[in-house]
Design a protein around this motif. Structure first.
Motif, PDB file in Angstrom:
ATOM      1  N   THR A  95      -7.568   6.534   2.351  1.00 24.77           N
ATOM      2  CA  THR A  95      -8.849   6.116   1.777  1.00 24.77           C
ATOM      3  C   THR A  95      -8.703   4.774   1.088  1.00 24.77           C
ATOM      4  N   LEU A  96      -7.669   4.628   0.283  1.00 24.41           N
ATOM      5  CA  LEU A  96      -7.444   3.369  -0.425  1.00 24.41           C
ATOM      6  C   LEU A  96      -7.156   2.231   0.551  1.00 24.41           C
ATOM      7  N   THR A  97      -6.387   2.511   1.591  1.00 28.51           N
ATOM      8  CA  THR A  97      -6.068   1.504   2.594  1.00 28.51           C
ATOM      9  C   THR A  97      -7.335   0.997   3.267  1.00 28.51           C
ATOM     10  N   HIS A  98      -8.208   1.915   3.639  1.00 29.25           N
ATOM     11  CA  HIS A  98      -9.464   1.505   4.280  1.00 29.25           C
ATOM     12  C   HIS A  98     -10.286   0.617   3.357  1.00 29.25           C
ATOM     13  N   ARG A  99     -10.412   1.019   2.102  1.00 25.33           N
ATOM     14  CA  ARG A  99     -11.230   0.230   1.179  1.00 25.33           C
ATOM     15  C   ARG A  99     -10.612  -1.150   0.945  1.00 25.33           C
ATOM     16  N   GLN A 139     -14.097  -2.903  -7.640  1.00 24.63           N
ATOM     17  CA  GLN A 139     -15.111  -2.058  -7.005  1.00 24.63           C
ATOM     18  C   GLN A 139     -14.711  -0.601  -6.806  1.00 24.63           C
ATOM     19  N   GLU A 140     -13.440  -0.293  -6.806  1.00 20.32           N
ATOM     20  CA  GLU A 140     -13.003   1.037  -6.380  1.00 20.32           C
ATOM     21  C   GLU A 140     -12.389   1.885  -7.489  1.00 20.32           C
ATOM     22  N   THR A 141     -12.831   1.716  -8.719  1.00 17.77           N
ATOM     23  CA  THR A 141     -12.287   2.521  -9.825  1.00 17.77           C
ATOM     24  C   THR A 141     -12.534   4.009  -9.597  1.00 17.77           C
ATOM     25  N   PHE A 142     -13.651   4.359  -8.985  1.00 18.84           N
ATOM     26  CA  PHE A 142     -13.950   5.767  -8.703  1.00 18.84           C
ATOM     27  C   PHE A 142     -12.812   6.402  -7.900  1.00 18.84           C
ATOM     28  N   LEU A 143     -12.384   5.728  -6.842  1.00 18.64           N
ATOM     29  CA  LEU A 143     -11.318   6.261  -5.983  1.00 18.64           C
ATOM     30  C   LEU A 143      -9.976   6.289  -6.697  1.00 18.64           C
ATOM     31  N   LEU A 144      -9.691   5.225  -7.435  1.00 22.34           N
ATOM     32  CA  LEU A 144      -8.406   5.123  -8.130  1.00 22.34           C
ATOM     33  C   LEU A 144      -8.283   6.150  -9.244  1.00 22.34           C
ATOM     34  N   GLU A 145      -9.349   6.343 -10.009  1.00 26.73           N
ATOM     35  CA  GLU A 145      -9.313   7.297 -11.114  1.00 26.73           C
ATOM     36  C   GLU A 145      -9.178   8.741 -10.623  1.00 26.73           C
ATOM     37  N   ARG A 146      -9.647   9.004  -9.413  1.00 24.98           N
ATOM     38  CA  ARG A 146      -9.599  10.355  -8.872  1.00 24.98           C
ATOM     39  C   ARG A 146      -8.388  10.576  -7.972  1.00 24.98           C
ATOM     40  N   ALA A 169      -3.840   3.456 -10.653  1.00 20.52           N
ATOM     41  CA  ALA A 169      -5.127   3.312 -11.333  1.00 20.52           C
ATOM     42  C   ALA A 169      -5.127   2.139 -12.308  1.00 20.52           C
ATOM     43  N   ASN A 170      -3.952   1.762 -12.820  1.00 15.84           N
ATOM     44  CA  ASN A 170      -3.864   0.688 -13.818  1.00 15.84           C
ATOM     45  C   ASN A 170      -3.498  -0.670 -13.239  1.00 15.84           C
ATOM     46  N   GLY A 171      -3.380  -0.776 -11.933  1.00 14.77           N
ATOM     47  CA  GLY A 171      -3.050  -2.055 -11.322  1.00 14.77           C
ATOM     48  C   GLY A 171      -1.915  -1.950 -10.328  1.00 14.77           C
ATOM     49  N   VAL A 172      -1.491  -3.100  -9.830  1.00 16.07           N
ATOM     50  CA  VAL A 172      -0.391  -3.180  -8.873  1.00 16.07           C
ATOM     51  C   VAL A 172       0.908  -3.032  -9.646  1.00 16.07           C
ATOM     52  N   SER A 173       1.683  -2.010  -9.312  1.00 16.57           N
ATOM     53  CA  SER A 173       2.928  -1.787 -10.045  1.00 16.57           C
ATOM     54  C   SER A 173       4.109  -2.514  -9.418  1.00 16.57           C
ATOM     55  N   SER A 174       4.002  -2.841  -8.119  1.00 19.48           N
ATOM     56  CA  SER A 174       5.098  -3.540  -7.457  1.00 19.48           C
ATOM     57  C   SER A 174       4.571  -4.167  -6.166  1.00 19.48           C
ATOM     58  N   SER A 175       5.253  -5.233  -5.747  1.00 25.32           N
ATOM     59  CA  SER A 175       4.871  -5.882  -4.494  1.00 25.32           C
ATOM     60  C   SER A 175       6.086  -6.578  -3.911  1.00 25.32           C
ATOM     61  N   GLU A 176       6.054  -6.775  -2.603  1.00 22.62           N
ATOM     62  CA  GLU A 176       7.092  -7.517  -1.907  1.00 22.62           C
ATOM     63  C   GLU A 176       6.438  -8.288  -0.770  1.00 22.62           C
ATOM     64  N   VAL A 177       7.012  -9.421  -0.427  1.00 19.43           N
ATOM     65  CA  VAL A 177       6.534 -10.226   0.691  1.00 19.43           C
ATOM     66  C   VAL A 177       7.680 -10.336   1.704  1.00 19.43           C
ATOM     67  N   TYR A 178       7.340 -10.157   2.978  1.00 19.80           N
ATOM     68  CA  TYR A 178       8.317 -10.200   4.059  1.00 19.80           C
ATOM     69  C   TYR A 178       7.984 -11.335   5.026  1.00 19.80           C
ATOM     70  N   ALA A 179       9.008 -11.983   5.526  1.00 19.96           N
ATOM     71  CA  ALA A 179       8.865 -13.001   6.562  1.00 19.96           C
ATOM     72  C   ALA A 179      10.185 -13.078   7.319  1.00 19.96           C
ATOM     73  N   GLY A 180      10.103 -13.336   8.606  1.00 18.17           N
ATOM     74  CA  GLY A 180      11.325 -13.474   9.390  1.00 18.17           C
ATOM     75  C   GLY A 180      12.164 -12.219   9.460  1.00 18.17           C
ATOM     76  N   GLY A 181      11.559 -11.050   9.280  1.00 19.93           N
ATOM     77  CA  GLY A 181      12.277  -9.787   9.386  1.00 19.93           C
ATOM     78  C   GLY A 181      13.019  -9.366   8.130  1.00 19.93           C
ATOM     79  N   ALA A 182      12.736 -10.022   7.006  1.00 19.79           N
ATOM     80  CA  ALA A 182      13.429  -9.697   5.761  1.00 19.79           C
ATOM     81  C   ALA A 182      12.507  -9.965   4.576  1.00 19.79           C
ATOM     82  N   ILE A 183      12.889  -9.405   3.443  1.00 21.03           N
ATOM     83  CA  ILE A 183      12.134  -9.696   2.232  1.00 21.03           C
ATOM     84  C   ILE A 183      12.355 -11.168   1.869  1.00 21.03           C
ATOM     85  N   ASP A 184      11.282 -11.829   1.497  1.00 25.20           N
ATOM     86  CA  ASP A 184      11.345 -13.218   1.052  1.00 25.20           C
ATOM     87  C   ASP A 184      11.343 -13.168  -0.478  1.00 25.20           C
TER      88      ASP A 184
END
Length: 178
Positions: A31-35, A18-25, A137-152
């Motif tokens: 703004t991205l966080t809110h959307r 839905q948000e290609t307009f925002l990502l391309e610009r 604009a081309n997707g998620v380039s990186s991600s991490e998940v945290y639990a218990g105060g550390a990266i899982d």
């Protein structure tokens, strides 16, 4: 945890659809966080979803003295997560999300330390899990998940694979996820 992370992936999928307009610009992270929060809210019925929310009831979320975690205010005590999935009046904090633009050149450790602090079981407002998403604009380039105060690490690997399998990973001309 995987059920909730699958909901995050569904929200990210809707965000990218839905948000290609925002990502391309190349609009700002707020703004991205809110959307993204709009789409997260659709996935987590029965929960409140807020941006930059620093309270639990009347209490302000503050880090304990001596914590090595980074904060967002000039006093170095308050903490403002980008997106939270929680119940506002009781200590039932499910998920904290930090979103970064791929083009953000500030040190990544600020967001990483924030998620470590937000998921630290020794703080009175601990979130069950945290997610770091780096988006472009081309997707998620990186991600991490945290639990218990550390990266899982194992869950982070699973989450990255699910993002890739969902077609949401950043794939450039060479087909390599970044």
């Amino acid at each position: 945890m995987q059920t909730e992370l699958n909901k995050v992936i569904a929200a990210v999928g809707e965000f990218y659809a839905q948000e290609t307009f925002l990502l391309e610009r190349d609009l700002g992270e707020r703004t991205l966080t809110h959307r993204l929060a709009v789409y997260v809210e659709r996935q987590f019925s029965g929960w409140q979803v807020d941006c930059n929310y620093d309270r639990l009831g009347e209490r302000t979320l503050r880090l304990p003295r001596g914590s090595g975690s980074s904060t967002d205010d000039h006093l170095g005590k308050s903490i403002y997560p980008d997106i939270v999935v929680h119940q506002r009046d009781i200590p039932n904090n499910l998920l904290a999300i930090e979103l970064r633009k791929e083009s953000n050149h500030q040190p990544l450790d600020h967001d990483q330390r924030k998620l470590q602090a937000l998921t630290d079981p020794n703080v009175w407002f601990a979130y069950a899990m945290g997610v770091l998403l780096i988006v472009g604009a081309n997707g998620v380039s990186s991600s991490e998940v945290y639990a218990g105060g550390a990266i899982d690490v194992a869950t982070s690997r699973w989450f990255a694979e699910r993002i890739r399998d969902s077609g949401l990973a950043d794939r450039r001309d060479d087909g390599v996820q970044r």
